[in-house]
Each structure stands twice: as structure tokens, then as C-alpha cells.
Design a protein around this motif. Structure first.
Motif, PDB file in Angstrom:
ATOM      1  N   SER A 111      90.550  82.054  31.700  1.00 35.47           N
ATOM      2  CA  SER A 111      91.627  81.087  31.901  1.00 35.47           C
ATOM      3  C   SER A 111      92.288  80.843  30.549  1.00 35.47           C
ATOM      4  CB  SER A 111      91.066  79.753  32.395  1.00 35.47           C
ATOM      5  OG  SER A 111      90.287  79.891  33.550  1.00 35.47           O
TER       6      SER A 111
ATOM      7  N   TRP B  17      85.370  76.308  28.491  1.00 40.75           N
ATOM      8  CA  TRP B  17      86.023  75.726  27.326  1.00 40.75           C
ATOM      9  C   TRP B  17      86.841  74.491  27.707  1.00 40.75           C
ATOM     10  CZ3 TRP B  17      91.336  75.754  27.736  1.00 40.75           C
ATOM     11  CH2 TRP B  17      91.919  76.719  28.584  1.00 40.75           C
TER      12      TRP B  17
ATOM     13  N   GLY C  77      90.187  73.892  35.833  1.00 39.91           N
ATOM     14  CA  GLY C  77      89.367  75.090  36.019  1.00 39.91           C
ATOM     15  C   GLY C  77      89.104  75.406  37.471  1.00 39.91           C
TER      16      GLY C  77
ATOM     17  N   TRP D 161      95.648  78.649  28.485  1.00 37.27           N
ATOM     18  CA  TRP D 161      96.896  77.916  28.375  1.00 37.27           C
ATOM     19  C   TRP D 161      97.817  78.703  27.453  1.00 37.27           C
ATOM     20  CZ3 TRP D 161      94.277  72.605  26.977  1.00 37.27           C
ATOM     21  CH2 TRP D 161      93.562  72.150  28.104  1.00 37.27           C
TER      22      TRP D 161
ATOM     23  N   ALA E 103      89.022  78.250  23.646  1.00 39.10           N
ATOM     24  CA  ALA E 103      89.358  79.468  24.381  1.00 39.10           C
ATOM     25  C   ALA E 103      89.739  80.593  23.416  1.00 39.10           C
ATOM     26  CB  ALA E 103      90.504  79.197  25.345  1.00 39.10           C
TER      27      ALA E 103
ATOM     28  N   ASP F 159      90.117  66.123  23.742  1.00 39.46           N
ATOM     29  CA  ASP F 159      90.255  67.069  24.842  1.00 39.46           C
ATOM     30  C   ASP F 159      90.786  66.300  26.048  1.00 39.46           C
ATOM     31  OD1 ASP F 159      87.993  66.250  26.744  1.00 39.46           O
ATOM     32  OD2 ASP F 159      86.864  66.597  24.906  1.00 39.46           O
TER      33      ASP F 159
ATOM     34  N   GLU G 193      92.257  74.640  23.954  1.00 36.98           N
ATOM     35  CA  GLU G 193      92.748  75.994  23.703  1.00 36.98           C
ATOM     36  C   GLU G 193      92.129  76.603  22.459  1.00 36.98           C
ATOM     37  OE1 GLU G 193      96.419  73.534  22.262  1.00 36.98           O
ATOM     38  OE2 GLU G 193      94.799  73.282  23.685  1.00 36.98           O
TER      39      GLU G 193
ATOM     40  N   GLN H  13      88.218  77.366  32.169  1.00 33.01           N
ATOM     41  CA  GLN H  13      88.471  76.016  31.676  1.00 33.01           C
ATOM     42  C   GLN H  13      87.512  75.034  32.348  1.00 33.01           C
ATOM     43  OE1 GLN H  13      89.900  72.822  32.002  1.00 33.01           O
ATOM     44  NE2 GLN H  13      90.159  72.685  29.798  1.00 33.01           N
TER      45      GLN H  13
END
Length: 400
Positions: free
Chosen positions: A253, A234, A187, A255, A240, A53, A237, A181
Motif C-alpha cells: 500500500s 506501516w 488499510g 500514499w 512505507a 501518525d 509514509e 497500511q
């Protein structure tokens, strides 16, 4: 930042079955299998993608330069990586297509008449200055090679309103069904945009908050969290996307790569084109300070390969743009170019890098053309002057 990173393996990948090998540290945004396999084929090297991440990748890059050869991440993180001296300046004489890269990372804007957005603008940390610090004055060396980028916003579950404002993240109508995020440099920017749009507060410089402004924002967010407004936070992605797949959130949020992943799996969501503008992000490639000559040569070949066209076309299909779009155009169909860059309706069904249809004929990219969207960046991802204090308050918010 929350969490800890275990010391990574430092085993060298310099040679593998007689081929030069590179360890590329980064995130799933750009370290995807179609990129790895084609680069290995074209360059005759072996690539080991170390996928973390964003927070973990940044920590490894800063603390363990012996654990990677190429660092593939975001320009705003250079504010934390460069002072650690874990990466080396890039020699522009070894970047073959430097002149093809457009003005967005070089000058901070596509249109010379436009204002530059606040926050972690890539142009402000691109060039290595004579004193070893980073700045916008052109020199013969850069901190990172600008590659993939986009203008992000947030996603809405199917059946919900077609939100046109960041205020949706704070709307009481979505209480208990909102995700954000978790990276403080990303975020927080989403929630700054939301707080401004909702009329909560204003900021002197929304890309670089003061201690008092951080306290004001976080205290308001804590009050909202105590009422159960936020469902989840999160880091990738994939996380998310899983929230929407499990029908746990209405708005989050997002990406653009997460949006593509949801489309690939048939999960109906819409991506907002907020009237206040977008949160901008810019990715790039950097080299570890610990490279020997052989790995350095292979690494420069890999950097140049990223600008040769194929990678840019693949990333377009994964909903990210490349710094020299015209070279990527030769590797895209006319329908792909018109949709991903031109803002025109898709002339045919369009597929992701894995071959799944993600755009149906007649659909139009939310927010319009590349120039339209990248010309409306409100704030860049940012590591603020008070980043350490922000992280402490942000962690308090996340862990409540």
C-alpha cells in the motif's frame, strides 16, 4: 485502534514573540516545512506543527481540544471527531474562496453524471445540519474546509511486474514481501479492493461491511498471514518508504507522498494504476472548540491562506491535489500543471517542494489526468458503522 496516545501538552501557543500563534495538529502528509515557513511569512503568525501518525492525531483531536487550534487531517475521521464535539462548525461567510472549490467534496463526484463511490465520501459529512449532525444538504456551516486529496493505490519495487490490479497485494508470487497500511479505516479498504479483485469474496457495501463480512475478510487474511504472506504494516509514509529502501518488500500500500519521498531519495518504484479504481482520500482543516477570538481570527486567516494558491502548488509538487486547482495554477509552471493535473508528459524535469528532481522530462503521471484518476475512485477511506468491531478484528490480524 492499536496503541495509546500520551496526554499531549495543553500549553497555549496564543502569542509568541508578539505574534499570533497557532498549534496545527495533523500528519506529515500536509504539515511540511515549505508550507509552515511561507504561511508564517505571508500571515505574520507563528505556526507550531504537531505531527502525528493518523491514528494518534485523530485521538488527540477527539479527546484533547485544548491541545490544538487547527486540526489538519482526513474527512473520514470526522465520523469519530464530530460526535466528541471537540471541533466547531466553520462559518462559510468567513471562507473567502468557497465558490472556487470544485464539486468533488461538495457533491462527492467531479462529473455530475458519475456515481458517487462508497465509503467515507466527503460530501456526506461536509455540511453541518440544523440539528447539529453532518450531511450533504448545503447549509451555512461546514465541518471541515476541504483542501488536499488524491486517489491512492499501491507501489511495486523496480524490476517487478507492472501490476494493474489490487489483487497484487494478495498474489502468492509476493508472499513474504507485502506491506499494508495499519490504520483500519485505510488499510482495510486496500485489502477489500484486493480481495474483490482476487475473486475471494464480494461485499454488499464495500465501504461499510457487516459483522459477518468483517469476519469473512479478516479470517481469510489471518489464514494468509499464518503462511507468512505479509511482511510489515506501516503507519506513516516514512515507514512505507523505509521498507522499499531496505529492499524488504516487493509490493505495498502506498500514499502518493510516500512515492514522492522514494523518488526524492532515488529509490526506483512504480505506482500502480489499478483497473478496479482507486482508494480515495480527502483532507481538510477544522478548528478546535476551545479557540478564543484572537486565535479564531488567526485560524480563519490560515484556512483562507490554504486556498490562496501557493499551498496548492506546493502540495502538487508533493503529489496531492487542492480543492480549488485553478487558483494553484497561477503558482505553477506550465510543465507542472500539465503533468500534475493535465496528465500530459512532463515538458521538463519537475522538482518536489524541497528542490529535488522527482519527475524526469517525458514521464507521464500514472493513471492519467486529475479528472481521469479522481473520476475512478472505487472506495473512499471509511469509518464503518461497525468500526469498533472492525478495529478489534483488525488488531487481531495485525498482532498475529
Amino acid at each position: 485502534m492499536p496503541g495509546r496516545v500520551t496526554r499531549p501538552s495543553t500549553k497555549s501557543a496564543a502569542v509568541h514573540r508578539g505574534k499570533p500563534a497557532l498549534r496545527v495538529l495533523g500528519t506529515s502528509v500536509s504539515l511540511i516545512e515549505p508550507i509552515r515557513t511561507r504561511a508564517e511569512q505571508d500571515l505574520g503568525i507563528t505556526l507550531d506543527f504537531i505531527i502525528e501518525d493518523g491514528t494518534s492525531a485523530q485521538r488527540i483531536a477527539a479527546l484533547y481540544p485544548e491541545a490544538f487550534d487547527v486540526y489538519d487531517q482526513w474527512f473520514h475521521n470526522i465520523d469519530l471527531i464530530w460526535p466528541a464535539r471537540s471541533i466547531q462548525p466553520l462559518d462559510l461567510t468567513r471562507i473567502e474562496r468557497w465558490d472556487e472549490i470544485n464539486d468533488l467534496p461538495k457533491r462527492g463526484r467531479l462529473n455530475a453524471d458519475a456515481e458517487t463511490a462508497p465509503g467515507g465520501n466527503p460530501a456526506h459529512r461536509l455540511y453541518v445540519q440544523e440539528d447539529g449532525e453532518l450531511g450533504s444538504q448545503p447549509t451555512g456551516h461546514i465541518s471541515m474546509l476541504p483542501t488536499v486529496h488524491n486517489a491512492d493505490s499501491f507501489a511495486m519495487a523496480a524490476g517487478g511486474e507492472n501490476a494493474e490490479s489490487w489483487a497484487a497485494l494478495l498474489d502468492n508470487a509476493h508472499t513474504g514481501r507485502v506491506a499494508v497500511q495499519s490504520d483500519a479505516a485505510i488499510g482495510v479498504i486496500d485489502l477489500i479492493l484486493a480481495a474483490r479483485a482476487a475473486g475471494w469474496t464480494e461485499f454488499r457495501d464495500p465501504g461499510n461491511l457487516t459483522v459477518r463480512e468483517i469476519d469473512t475478510l479478516v479470517d481469510m487474511l489471518l489464514a494468509r498471514r499464518r503462511k507468512g504472506h505479509f511482511k510489515a504494516f506501516w503507519a506513516t509514509e516514512a515507514e512505507a518508504s523505509a521498507l522499499f529502501e531496505a529492499d524488504r518488500v516487493n509490493v505495498s500500500s502506498m500514499w502518493w507522498q510516500g512515492f514522492v519521498a522514494l523518488r526524492r531519495r532515488g529509490v526506483p518504484v512504480t505506482m500502480a494504476a489499478p483497473r478496479e479504481g482507486y482508494r480515495g482520500w480527502y483532507g481538510g482543516l477544522a478548528l478546535s472548540r476551545d479557540l478564543d477570538d484572537r486565535r479564531r481570527d488567526a485560524a480563519y486567516a490560515y484556512l483562507n491562506w490554504w486556498l490562496s494558491g501557493y499551498a496548492g502548488a506546493v502540495m502538487a509538487r508533493n503529489n496531492a491535489h487542492i480543492s480549488n486547482p485553478e487558483t494553484a495554477r497561477a503558482h505553477m509552471s506550465a510543465a507542472e500543471w500539465d503533468y500534475w493535473y493535465g496528465g500530459k508528459p512532463a515538458g521538463e524535469d519537475l522538482r518536489c517542494p524541497y528542490g529535488r528532481v522527482i519527475v524526469r522530462q517525458g514521464e507521464r503521471y500514472p493513471g492519467g489526468s486529475y479528472a481521469d484518476r479522481l473520476g475512478r475512485i472505487a472506495i473512499w477511506n471509511s469509518v464503518m458503522d461497525e468500526h469498533n468491531y472492525l478495529v478489534r478484528r483488525w488488531t487481531e490480524f495485525l498482532k498475529l
